[in-house]
Design an enzyme around this catalytic site. Sequence first.
Site, mmCIF file in Angstrom:
data_model
loop_
_atom_site.group_PDB
_atom_site.id
_atom_site.type_symbol
_atom_site.label_atom_id
_atom_site.label_comp_id
_atom_site.label_asym_id
_atom_site.label_seq_id
_atom_site.Cartn_x
_atom_site.Cartn_y
_atom_site.Cartn_z
ATOM 1 N N CYS A 69 38.420 42.053 40.375
ATOM 2 C CA CYS A 69 38.811 40.639 40.342
ATOM 3 C C CYS A 69 39.316 40.261 38.956
ATOM 4 O O CYS A 69 38.616 40.462 37.963
ATOM 5 C CB CYS A 69 37.617 39.784 40.741
ATOM 6 S SG CYS A 69 37.647 38.119 40.097
ATOM 7 N N GLU A 70 40.521 39.737 38.900
ATOM 8 C CA GLU A 70 41.111 39.464 37.590
ATOM 9 C C GLU A 70 40.503 38.235 36.917
ATOM 10 O O GLU A 70 40.697 38.020 35.732
ATOM 11 C CB GLU A 70 42.629 39.304 37.703
ATOM 12 C CG GLU A 70 43.100 38.057 38.403
ATOM 13 C CD GLU A 70 44.613 38.022 38.546
ATOM 14 O OE1 GLU A 70 45.261 39.084 38.468
ATOM 15 O OE2 GLU A 70 45.143 36.916 38.747
ATOM 16 N N HIS A 71 39.756 37.450 37.665
ATOM 17 C CA HIS A 71 39.151 36.261 37.073
ATOM 18 C C HIS A 71 37.822 36.559 36.389
ATOM 19 O O HIS A 71 37.448 35.887 35.432
ATOM 20 C CB HIS A 71 38.939 35.183 38.146
ATOM 21 C CG HIS A 71 40.214 34.721 38.765
ATOM 22 N ND1 HIS A 71 40.352 34.472 40.108
ATOM 23 C CD2 HIS A 71 41.430 34.506 38.210
ATOM 24 C CE1 HIS A 71 41.591 34.101 40.351
ATOM 25 N NE2 HIS A 71 42.270 34.120 39.226
ATOM 26 N N HIS A 72 37.088 37.537 36.915
ATOM 27 C CA HIS A 72 35.750 37.810 36.378
ATOM 28 C C HIS A 72 35.559 39.264 35.940
ATOM 29 O O HIS A 72 34.497 39.618 35.450
ATOM 30 C CB HIS A 72 34.679 37.501 37.433
ATOM 31 C CG HIS A 72 34.700 36.091 37.917
ATOM 32 N ND1 HIS A 72 35.367 35.698 39.059
ATOM 33 C CD2 HIS A 72 34.160 34.968 37.388
ATOM 34 C CE1 HIS A 72 35.220 34.387 39.223
ATOM 35 N NE2 HIS A 72 34.500 33.916 38.230
ATOM 36 N N GLN A 110 42.581 39.074 45.846
ATOM 37 C CA GLN A 110 42.760 39.627 47.201
ATOM 38 C C GLN A 110 44.053 39.121 47.852
ATOM 39 O O GLN A 110 44.737 39.867 48.558
ATOM 40 C CB GLN A 110 41.539 39.260 48.055
ATOM 41 C CG GLN A 110 41.592 39.868 49.451
ATOM 42 C CD GLN A 110 40.323 39.586 50.242
ATOM 43 O OE1 GLN A 110 39.271 39.379 49.670
ATOM 44 N NE2 GLN A 110 40.436 39.585 51.557
ATOM 45 N N HIS A 138 33.256 40.223 47.408
ATOM 46 C CA HIS A 138 33.538 39.998 45.997
ATOM 47 C C HIS A 138 32.236 39.903 45.208
ATOM 48 O O HIS A 138 31.438 39.013 45.464
ATOM 49 C CB HIS A 138 34.340 38.707 45.827
ATOM 50 C CG HIS A 138 35.730 38.801 46.382
ATOM 51 N ND1 HIS A 138 36.850 38.814 45.588
ATOM 52 C CD2 HIS A 138 36.162 38.933 47.656
ATOM 53 C CE1 HIS A 138 37.919 38.935 46.355
ATOM 54 N NE2 HIS A 138 37.536 39.001 47.611
ATOM 55 N N CYS A 140 31.866 38.892 42.345
ATOM 56 C CA CYS A 140 31.786 37.654 41.562
ATOM 57 C C CYS A 140 31.212 36.515 42.401
ATOM 58 O O CYS A 140 30.793 35.496 41.858
ATOM 59 C CB CYS A 140 33.140 37.275 40.963
ATOM 60 S SG CYS A 140 34.464 37.097 42.154
HETATM 61 ZN ZN LIG Z 1 36.138 36.733 40.794
#
Ligand SMILES: [Zn+2]
Length: 182
Positions: A69-72, A110, A138, A140
């Site tokens: 996941c590129e956010h977390h 995703q 996920h 995250c």
């Molecule tokens: Zn995430």
Amino acid sequence: MKALKDLMALCGDDPNRDGLQETPLRVLKAFLEYTEGYKEDPKEHLKKTFDVNHQEIVMVKDIEFYSMCEHHFAPFFGVAHVGYIPGSKITGLSKLGRLVEGYAKRFQVQERLTNQIADAIEEILEPQGVMVVIEAKHMCMCGRGIKKTTAQTSTTAVRGLYANDASARLEFLTLLERQSRY
Ligand SMILES: [Zn+2]
């Protein structure tokens, strides 16, 4: 390396203690593996094509993948189901797995992963239609934030005739639900 030690210290641990000595290097190696997809253009896998007169769906389901996941920078993983109705070209079945892998091994979301797979097939194979469904968990969402450990995320992307043909989508989903008999 310095950045990873700073992160450990920020979390409240001592980056110089014994058990953490080798960790930055291990983390670095792991991340290089998670992001191996950047070394290739996954579309290239599809360029080996065959002329086969097959006018109905070709579907490969349960293609396992592991992404980040590129956010977390937390893993998300699950299965991709990929189907297309060929135009004049088909590709090797294993190439669909390589395509998924090539886009999964990056910093991703995703939704983008799903669309990149569909777009690559549309561009290279010029099929009558393509449909991709991804189901993933996920980390995250599981280990932090709202802590929903059972939540699963589904995304779909449709191109070509799948966009307008409900019966084609239904056929895909029926094949998806069907238990294999072997
Ligand atoms: Zn995430």
